[in-house]
Design a protein around this motif. Structure first.
Motif, PDB file in Angstrom:
ATOM      1  N   ALA A 216      57.010 -34.124  10.356  1.00 52.29           N
ATOM      2  CA  ALA A 216      55.923 -34.864   9.695  1.00 52.29           C
ATOM      3  C   ALA A 216      54.690 -34.011   9.428  1.00 52.29           C
ATOM      4  O   ALA A 216      53.690 -34.521   8.920  1.00 52.29           O
ATOM      5  N   ALA A 217      54.739 -32.724   9.735  1.00 55.93           N
ATOM      6  CA  ALA A 217      53.564 -31.870   9.563  1.00 55.93           C
ATOM      7  C   ALA A 217      53.233 -31.675   8.086  1.00 55.93           C
ATOM      8  O   ALA A 217      54.122 -31.575   7.241  1.00 55.93           O
ATOM      9  N   THR A 218      51.945 -31.617   7.805  1.00 53.70           N
ATOM     10  CA  THR A 218      51.483 -31.294   6.451  1.00 53.70           C
ATOM     11  C   THR A 218      50.734 -29.960   6.441  1.00 53.70           C
ATOM     12  O   THR A 218      50.214 -29.548   5.409  1.00 53.70           O
ATOM     13  N   MET A 219      50.678 -29.296   7.600  1.00 53.83           N
ATOM     14  CA  MET A 219      50.049 -27.986   7.722  1.00 53.83           C
ATOM     15  C   MET A 219      51.055 -27.027   8.354  1.00 53.83           C
ATOM     16  O   MET A 219      51.861 -27.422   9.196  1.00 53.83           O
ATOM     17  N   LYS A 220      51.020 -25.763   7.942  1.00 53.75           N
ATOM     18  CA  LYS A 220      51.936 -24.768   8.484  1.00 53.75           C
ATOM     19  C   LYS A 220      51.511 -24.280   9.862  1.00 53.75           C
ATOM     20  O   LYS A 220      52.330 -23.772  10.628  1.00 53.75           O
ATOM     21  N   LYS A 221      50.224 -24.418  10.159  1.00 55.17           N
ATOM     22  CA  LYS A 221      49.716 -23.991  11.461  1.00 55.17           C
ATOM     23  C   LYS A 221      48.722 -25.053  11.941  1.00 55.17           C
ATOM     24  O   LYS A 221      47.806 -25.424  11.193  1.00 55.17           O
ATOM     25  N   PRO A 222      48.880 -25.544  13.176  1.00 58.77           N
ATOM     26  CA  PRO A 222      48.032 -26.650  13.612  1.00 58.77           C
ATOM     27  C   PRO A 222      46.649 -26.199  14.071  1.00 58.77           C
ATOM     28  O   PRO A 222      46.432 -25.029  14.409  1.00 58.77           O
ATOM     29  N   THR A 223      45.732 -27.133  14.101  1.00 62.76           N
ATOM     30  CA  THR A 223      44.446 -26.933  14.757  1.00 62.76           C
ATOM     31  C   THR A 223      44.626 -27.221  16.244  1.00 62.76           C
ATOM     32  O   THR A 223      45.166 -28.263  16.619  1.00 62.76           O
ATOM     33  N   VAL A 224      44.188 -26.288  17.078  1.00 67.60           N
ATOM     34  CA  VAL A 224      44.421 -26.372  18.518  1.00 67.60           C
ATOM     35  C   VAL A 224      43.135 -26.792  19.229  1.00 67.60           C
ATOM     36  O   VAL A 224      42.075 -26.203  19.002  1.00 67.60           O
ATOM     37  N   THR A 225      43.243 -27.809  20.082  1.00 63.35           N
ATOM     38  CA  THR A 225      42.105 -28.263  20.883  1.00 63.35           C
ATOM     39  C   THR A 225      42.521 -28.314  22.344  1.00 63.35           C
ATOM     40  O   THR A 225      43.579 -28.868  22.674  1.00 63.35           O
ATOM     41  N   LEU A 226      41.691 -27.733  23.209  1.00 64.42           N
ATOM     42  CA  LEU A 226      41.992 -27.716  24.641  1.00 64.42           C
ATOM     43  C   LEU A 226      41.031 -28.621  25.402  1.00 64.42           C
ATOM     44  O   LEU A 226      39.826 -28.649  25.142  1.00 64.42           O
TER      45      LEU A 226
END
Length: 335
Positions: A124-134
């Motif tokens: 279901a991804a629409t981006m090739k690389k995700p935004t990462v939040t820690l």
């Protein structure tokens, strides 16, 4: 082992209706197993916000533990050195890849470590690389079309790393609890243990569905009881789980596990002796190994050395559960 804080059996033993039958021996294995991070249940008494990915994660875990409370599964409470994501550290991507390095803080002294994982793009991804939040406990990956949330223990359990740390068993119990106290972080014995260890360790629950194979000249009594009398079948299953739990308590927690009064010890010995007679149980073998546990597949305790497999020969003598380790089976081609 079933203790005063757990409900006493209400059904009649099946032997009072039909007799114990032929002698039995059992082979007990693990059909499935899953870790749950207990601190996330015990430390957050308020209902999580299901509009938030982390809140949905926590609520899903509560649902799973509450569902387990309706079944007779076994669980181990285990401790591991405290681990958190380092929210002040740098998140690093590999060149032209989805290899992601996440900063960690290990142990009470918060030693800096890291783990590198390789992501797979969800459908279901629409981006090739995700935004990462820690956050200290979670990493969220925003792929545009969906947001994934993973706890720090999910990451360490699933992905390869050099941090070879066994899970230390501190409590053996059953999930069955009509009040679902386990999933709400309200089981008194676990509350006490959590308070003792929470400063320097994380507490996780290893919930296990057991597979019990019965060797008996009359066949498995559970087959007949299941069809003829559901109440008797439930009593039979309850007794089996008590005997298995008792052996594992003896093995992991030691002979002096969970101090009790002399009266409690006497009643417990009588209960186990009665169960052994009711089932006409001569011996049972318990084989613990965890294909589903990823990098968390080694167990130890104060009384047991770390191992990937614990193979035990068990029996009841004078109302006491005995469990002796057996050598692991020979590998194919080695005799």
């Amino acid at each position: 082992m079933t203790f005063p804080e757990l409900a006493a059996p209400t059904s009649q033993p099946y032997s009072e209706q039909s007799g114990p039958g032929a002698p039995q021996s059992w082979t007990v294995g693990v059909a499935s197993a899953k870790y749950h991070w207990y601190d996330l249940v015990a430390g957050f008494p308020l209902a999580p916000d299901i509009r938030d990915p982390i809140g949905r994660y926590q609520r899903r875990m509560q649902f799973e533990l509450e569902a387990a409370a309706a079944q007779r599964h076994l669980f181990f409470a285990v401790i591991r050195p405290r681990v958190r994501f380092d929210i002040k550290g740098a998140v690093q991507w590999g060149f032209f890849s989805l290899k992601l390095t996440l900063p960690l803080l290990m142990g009470a002294d918060e030693a800096r470590e890291s783990i590198t994982i390789e992501l797979k793009v969800p459908f279901a991804a629409t981006m090739k690389k995700p935004t990462v939040t820690l956050t200290p406990n979670f990493v969220t990956l925003n792929w545009g079309g969906l947001i994934e949330a993973f706890s720090v223990h999910d990451i360490l359990q699933t992905h390869a790393h050099a941090l070879k740390i066994p899970s230390k068993v501190i409590y053996v119990g059953q999930t069955r609890d009509d009040d679902a106290r386990l999933g709400k972080g309200r089981l008194p014995a676990l509350q006490r243990l959590h308070a003792q260890h929470s400063e320097h360790f994380d507490t996780l629950l290893l919930v296990q569905q057991l597979d019990i194979q019965v060797s008996c000249a009359d066949g498995d009594p559970a087959d007949a009881a299941h069809n003829a009398d559901p109440v008797a079948a439930e009593a039979l299953q309850e007794g089996r789980m008590e005997l298995i739990e008792a052996a594992l308590v003896s093995y992991f927690e030691g002979a002096s596990a969970r101090s009790r009064t002399a009266e409690q010890r006497t009643l417990r010995a009588a209960r186990l002796a009665a169960l052994q007679a009711e089932h006409n149980l001569t011996q049972y073998t318990i084989d613990l190994h965890y294909e589903d546990a990823g990098r968390y597949n080694y167990l130890c305790s104060e009384h047991v050395a770390s191992a990937r497999q614990h193979l035990l020969s068990c029996f009841i003598a004078d109302g006491q559960a005995m469990a002796a380790p057996l050598p692991p089976p020979a590998k194919p081609g080695k005799g």
